[in-house]
Scaffold this motif. Structure first.
Motif, PDB file in Angstrom:
ATOM      1  N   TYR A  58       0.843  -1.189   0.000  1.00 15.24           N
ATOM      2  CA  TYR A  58       0.000   0.000   0.000  1.00 15.24           C
ATOM      3  C   TYR A  58       0.882   1.243   0.000  1.00 15.24           C
ATOM      4  O   TYR A  58       2.060   1.194   0.359  1.00 15.24           O
ATOM      5  CB  TYR A  58      -0.922   0.007   1.219  1.00 15.24           C
ATOM      6  CG  TYR A  58      -1.847  -1.178   1.281  1.00 15.24           C
ATOM      7  CD1 TYR A  58      -3.081  -1.152   0.642  1.00 15.24           C
ATOM      8  CD2 TYR A  58      -1.489  -2.331   1.970  1.00 15.24           C
ATOM      9  CE1 TYR A  58      -3.940  -2.248   0.688  1.00 15.24           C
ATOM     10  CE2 TYR A  58      -2.334  -3.429   2.024  1.00 15.24           C
ATOM     11  CZ  TYR A  58      -3.563  -3.383   1.381  1.00 15.24           C
ATOM     12  OH  TYR A  58      -4.395  -4.457   1.425  1.00 15.24           O
ATOM     13  N   LYS A  59       0.269   2.379  -0.378  1.00 17.61           N
ATOM     14  CA  LYS A  59       1.020   3.619  -0.493  1.00 17.61           C
ATOM     15  C   LYS A  59       0.276   4.741   0.212  1.00 17.61           C
ATOM     16  O   LYS A  59      -0.945   4.865   0.077  1.00 17.61           O
ATOM     17  CB  LYS A  59       1.235   3.968  -1.971  1.00 17.61           C
ATOM     18  CG  LYS A  59       2.111   5.184  -2.213  1.00 17.61           C
ATOM     19  CD  LYS A  59       2.305   5.412  -3.699  1.00 17.61           C
ATOM     20  CE  LYS A  59       3.224   6.589  -3.969  1.00 17.61           C
ATOM     21  NZ  LYS A  59       3.425   6.808  -5.430  1.00 17.61           N
ATOM     22  N   SER A  60       1.016   5.566   0.962  1.00 18.89           N
ATOM     23  CA  SER A  60       0.469   6.756   1.607  1.00 18.89           C
ATOM     24  C   SER A  60       1.248   7.968   1.122  1.00 18.89           C
ATOM     25  O   SER A  60       2.456   7.880   0.873  1.00 18.89           O
ATOM     26  CB  SER A  60       0.559   6.638   3.126  1.00 18.89           C
ATOM     27  OG  SER A  60      -0.223   5.558   3.600  1.00 18.89           O
ATOM     28  N   SER A 250       5.953  10.204  -0.056  1.00 17.21           N
ATOM     29  CA  SER A 250       5.184   8.970  -0.250  1.00 17.21           C
ATOM     30  C   SER A 250       5.933   7.817   0.393  1.00 17.21           C
ATOM     31  O   SER A 250       7.165   7.785   0.403  1.00 17.21           O
ATOM     32  CB  SER A 250       4.958   8.693  -1.737  1.00 17.21           C
ATOM     33  OG  SER A 250       6.191   8.525  -2.410  1.00 17.21           O
ATOM     34  N   MET A 251       5.158   6.884   0.920  1.00 14.74           N
ATOM     35  CA  MET A 251       5.754   5.740   1.618  1.00 14.74           C
ATOM     36  C   MET A 251       4.941   4.498   1.312  1.00 14.74           C
ATOM     37  O   MET A 251       3.708   4.552   1.220  1.00 14.74           O
ATOM     38  CB  MET A 251       5.784   5.990   3.127  1.00 14.74           C
ATOM     39  CG  MET A 251       6.608   4.981   3.908  1.00 14.74           C
ATOM     40  SD  MET A 251       6.797   5.463   5.635  1.00 14.74           S
ATOM     41  CE  MET A 251       7.987   4.218   6.170  1.00 14.74           C
ATOM     42  N   THR A 252       5.630   3.390   1.112  1.00 18.26           N
ATOM     43  CA  THR A 252       4.982   2.120   0.811  1.00 18.26           C
ATOM     44  C   THR A 252       5.195   1.144   1.955  1.00 18.26           C
ATOM     45  O   THR A 252       6.198   1.205   2.678  1.00 18.26           O
ATOM     46  CB  THR A 252       5.529   1.509  -0.486  1.00 18.26           C
ATOM     47  OG1 THR A 252       6.955   1.338  -0.360  1.00 18.26           O
ATOM     48  CG2 THR A 252       5.244   2.413  -1.679  1.00 18.26           C
ATOM     49  N   GLN A 256      -1.706  -0.672   5.351  1.00 18.96           N
ATOM     50  CA  GLN A 256      -2.069   0.698   4.995  1.00 18.96           C
ATOM     51  C   GLN A 256      -2.076   1.624   6.211  1.00 18.96           C
ATOM     52  O   GLN A 256      -1.513   2.722   6.178  1.00 18.96           O
ATOM     53  CB  GLN A 256      -3.443   0.701   4.333  1.00 18.96           C
ATOM     54  CG  GLN A 256      -3.963   2.073   3.971  1.00 18.96           C
ATOM     55  CD  GLN A 256      -3.209   2.696   2.818  1.00 18.96           C
ATOM     56  OE1 GLN A 256      -3.482   2.413   1.670  1.00 18.96           O
ATOM     57  NE2 GLN A 256      -2.270   3.571   3.112  1.00 18.96           N
ATOM     58  N   GLN A 257      -2.702   1.201   7.308  1.00 20.32           N
ATOM     59  CA  GLN A 257      -2.778   2.047   8.493  1.00 20.32           C
ATOM     60  C   GLN A 257      -1.404   2.283   9.097  1.00 20.32           C
ATOM     61  O   GLN A 257      -1.084   3.400   9.528  1.00 20.32           O
ATOM     62  CB  GLN A 257      -3.718   1.414   9.518  1.00 20.32           C
ATOM     63  CG  GLN A 257      -5.177   1.376   9.059  1.00 20.32           C
ATOM     64  CD  GLN A 257      -6.071   0.699  10.070  1.00 20.32           C
ATOM     65  OE1 GLN A 257      -5.662  -0.261  10.730  1.00 20.32           O
ATOM     66  NE2 GLN A 257      -7.299   1.177  10.189  1.00 20.32           N
ATOM     67  N   ALA A 436      -4.324  -1.433  -2.895  1.00 23.51           N
ATOM     68  CA  ALA A 436      -2.977  -2.000  -3.046  1.00 23.51           C
ATOM     69  C   ALA A 436      -2.388  -1.581  -4.389  1.00 23.51           C
ATOM     70  O   ALA A 436      -3.050  -1.654  -5.425  1.00 23.51           O
ATOM     71  CB  ALA A 436      -3.024  -3.522  -2.939  1.00 23.51           C
ATOM     72  N   ILE A 437      -1.147  -1.113  -4.354  1.00 25.49           N
ATOM     73  CA  ILE A 437      -0.455  -0.743  -5.589  1.00 25.49           C
ATOM     74  C   ILE A 437       0.359  -1.905  -6.136  1.00 25.49           C
ATOM     75  O   ILE A 437       0.813  -1.862  -7.286  1.00 25.49           O
ATOM     76  CB  ILE A 437       0.457   0.475  -5.354  1.00 25.49           C
ATOM     77  CG1 ILE A 437       1.550   0.129  -4.330  1.00 25.49           C
ATOM     78  CG2 ILE A 437      -0.348   1.668  -4.905  1.00 25.49           C
ATOM     79  CD1 ILE A 437       2.607   1.204  -4.192  1.00 25.49           C
ATOM     80  N   ALA A 438       0.577  -2.925  -5.339  1.00 21.36           N
ATOM     81  CA  ALA A 438       1.326  -4.109  -5.768  1.00 21.36           C
ATOM     82  C   ALA A 438       0.930  -5.269  -4.850  1.00 21.36           C
ATOM     83  O   ALA A 438       0.535  -5.051  -3.700  1.00 21.36           O
ATOM     84  CB  ALA A 438       2.825  -3.853  -5.700  1.00 21.36           C
TER      85      ALA A 438
END
Length: 734
Positions: A58-60, A250-252, A256-257, A436-438
């Motif tokens: 996930y990405k924030s 940005s951070m992966t 997610q939380q 989800a990005i991946a």
């Protein structure tokens, strides 16, 4: 074949080898479709397993604006801004600052990111079956991990330098928990802080909860540098656009939380550090003023007390207009000197005495001091009481002005400090999207399918490049110098029967007598009949045909048995000999046993009639291989084999010898001297051209002429470039 024809054939082959036959490559790929399909499916399967094995990522994202300088000071006026040095900041420099330990370390400590919890009982199969696995959750209260047998929770874990990055095993016990590694083992109670002394130093730990059923968890205290590198590998800090002053963070991560929480703490840590830097100058100036205000107040009180005492003693004194002007000017000069000294004191906190601003202030102070000295000399001419009055009133007035001015600036700086916010402003804090990005499963599957297909294609091409199998009769003739006198197509019916084991007798006349294969055998018979001399090499009646191959498995027994059968149709007496005394299987073709055959006749004192057996087919006799002798080649070279061939020539019209492969044994070379025709059987799309050429070359070295090549098991279809070598059946081919 003449030398010129051999050379021209060699030249043609070399020229053909130098050219890239794109059609041949395409057909090679089509023929290898099973290999390509297998690797494509294998790649797809690996892609599916990989997409399930890898946890979702996930990405924030967050946004920060970098201002050129703080706006809180300028709103208060130019005077107060001059007291505080302005500092410019560029977005690129701030981006690097965000990734520094100064910003990340407070976040690491507050969220216990150096504590690493993992479940060692989760294997690769579990990750694939479950599609995703639980990861550790870091909060200000501690670190927790959910397992199949419960939750593990750690609120404190500090170790000495020697234990950093070492893995510990933590399990629940009857009294609490057990912490162990390869050298140490410690026991403690839940929800209580413990301090242990081990081989490599001290350990402080507080365990709040552990899974049941002795479910072990892995516990590691990572070094600060390793944790910082891990965060930086997942963190991206870039300026959005050019010279916009907008920094995008940005951070992966796998949760997610958790990812949003860590990124939010990084943003808040940076803004807090930025605000501290923005008020640093103001704080330093206020501290300096706070030390000077009490001193100036005491100096003012002392000057007022002396002045009041003088007035009480001498009463009020009238000062002339000139004295008043001098006094006012002197007072103004002292005020200016005080302000300049205050500015100089502030500047010297940032610059040296050689700075142009400091030098300029020193020059102004020197001019004012000169004027003050001149006024003092003028006042010295006044009466002594007047001079004293002027002096005391002047001191009192100056001290009052300095004190009030400093107090005013102090109040203004306090207001300015309350309004300063630094030059970084939060635009967007990270939010949870739960998208989800991946891994992108569809893309992975398509890519894995393509890579598998490419790998299969490469293997097919490599196999085709390294192993030039027999496909083209013309090419084979040019490479060997021996004509291909027959191409025997594959019999689909016989192939199916072999797979189902329903054909104990594999003669085409019994199972597929209307096939192209059977017609090709008859064509081979015709070719041999017109190609053999009237008088044989050994006798005057029998025509001896030796059939061999370059290697096992090319189908020479199939050709020998079926050729024998079609010769018998001519009402000729035919004998077929299984001369492969090592691994001969010709007896299976006639549903007979291999006993009492050629090996027994050559190795024992046995009559020739006892090793010749009639078959179920008219005009065909069969000599099996017999026992396996120790020295077949020596027996074939003896006089007994020559005697046998001489005697057989008197009783048969045709003798067909099924001999061992050329490259496996020398038996065929020995028996070839008794043959009228020597045929080399090779298998389509299986035999290697180089091996066939080498086998024929070995025969030529032994002064044996190979009369023709029989290309067996030729397959017809769109994928075959050479399907035009098929014959056509004339008659019922249903």
């Amino acid at each position: 074949m003449t030398i010129d024809s051999q050379n021209s054939a060699k030249t043609a082959v070399e020229k053909e080898d130098d050219e890239i036959d794109l059609m041949a490559l395409l057909l090679a790929l089509l023929r290898g479709w099973k290999t390509i399909l297998f690797f494509a499916i294998l790649g797809l399967l690996i892609g599916i397993l990989y997409s399930r094995y890898v946890n979702p990522t996930y990405k924030s994202e967050a946004l920060i604006q970098i201002d050129e300088k703080s706006s809180g000071i300028s709103a208060l006026g130019g005077d107060i801004s001059e007291l505080i040095g302005a500092e410019d900041s560029k977005a690129q420099a701030e981006a690097e600052l965000i990734r520094s330990r100064m910003i990340l370390e407070p976040v690491i400590n507050s969220l216990h990111l150096r504590i690493h919890l993992a479940d060692p009982e989760v294997g690769a199969i579990d990750r694939i079956v479950n599609d995703r696995t639980n990861t550790a959750i870091h909060t200000p209260e501690g670190v927790s991990l959910t397992t199949t047998d419960g939750q593990a929770s750690i609120s404190q874990f500090n170790v000495s330098q020697g234990y950093l990055n070492q893995s510990f095993t933590l399990t629940r016990s009857e009294t609490g928990f057990t912490l162990s590694n390869e050298l140490d083992e410690f026991k403690g109670q839940l929800n209580k802080p413990h301090q242990f002394k081990g081989t490599d130093g001290q350990i402080q730990i507080t365990v709040n909860d552990l899974p049941d059923n002795s479910h072990a968890v892995s516990l590691t205290k990572q070094s600060l540098q390793k944790t910082t590198n891990t965060i930086n590998s997942a963190l991206s800090v870039v300026e959005k656009g050019k010279q916009t002053g907008i920094i995008e963070l940005s951070m992966t991560g796998n949760n997610q939380q958790q990812t949003s929480l860590i990124l939010k703490e990084i943003v808040l840590s940076y803004v807090g550090q930025n605000q501290s830097r923005g008020t640093e100058d103001t704080t330093r100036t206020l501290e300096f003023m706070e030390t000077q205000i009490p001193l100036l107040r005491k100096k003012l009180e002392d000057s007022e007390a002396v002045f009041n005492e003088f007035r009480t003693k001498y009463g009020t004194i009238d000062v002339s207009q000139e004295a008043e002007i001098l006094l006012a000017e002197n007072s103004q000069i002292d005020t200016q000197l005080s302000e300049l000294k205050l500015k100089k004191a502030d500047l010297t906190t940032y610059y040296t005495d050689e700075h142009p601003l400091v030098i300029q202030i020193n020059e102004q102070i020197a001019v004012l001091n000169a004027r003050k000295q001149k006024i003092d000399n003028t006042i010295a001419g006044l009466p002594e009481v007047q001079r004293e009055f002027l002096k005391l009133s002047q001191d009192t007035e100056i001290n009052r002005e300095i004190y009030l001015n400093l107090l005013k600036n102090y109040q203004q700086l306090q207001i300015a400090k309350a309004g300063q916010t630094g030059f970084a402003r939060i635009i967007d804090l990270p939010i949870n999207t739960f998208d989800a990005i991946a891994p992108k499963k569809l893309q992975i599957m398509i890519l894995a399918l393509l890579l598998g297909g490419m790998l299969g294609t490469m293997l097919v091409l490599l196999k085709n490049l390294l192993r030039n199998v027999v496909k083209d009769p013309e090419r084979l003739e040019a490479k060997t110098g021996v004509p291909v006198i027959a191409t025997i197509p594959r019999s689909p019916l016989l192939t199916r029967l072999r797979k189902k084991n329903k054909s104990p007798n594999r003669l085409l006349a019994h199972v597929d007598n209307d096939s192209l294969s059977y017609e090709a055998i008859k064509s081979l018979r015709t070719n041999l009949m017109f190609g053999m001399p009237v008088v044989g090499k050994v006798g005057e009646r029998a025509k001896v045909i030796l059939i061999t191959g370059e290697s096992p498995g090319v189908g020479k027994s199939f050709i020998s048995s079926n050729l024998t059968e079609v010769f018998s149709q001519l009402d000729k007496k035919v004998l077929i000999i299984d001369a492969d005394m090592r691994l001969g299987e010709l007896h299976r073709m006639f549903d007979m046993t291999p006993d009492n055959g050629l090996g027994d006749y050559l190795a024992q004192q046995i009559e020739l009639a006892k090793v010749i057996h009639p078959t179920s087919i008219d005009n065909i006799d069969f000599m099996p291989r017999g026992q396996h002798p120790k020295n077949p080649s020596s027996l074939l070279s003896g006089d007994k084999f020559e005697q046998m061939m001489t005697e057989l020539n008197e009783h048969y019209d045709y003798i067909i010898i099924d001999s061992p492969p050329i490259l496996a044994a020398s038996d065929a070379m020995i028996m070839s001297h008794y043959a009228d025709k020597v045929l080399m059987v090779t298998r389509y799309d299986q035999s290697v051209e180089g091996q066939v050429a080498y086998a024929i070359k070995q025969m030529h070295k032994a002064d044996i002429q190979v009369d023709g090549i029989v290309l067996n098991d030729v397959q017809q279809g769109l994928m075959s470039k050479y399907s035009y070598h098929y014959s056509y059946a004339y008659g019922n081919n249903s």
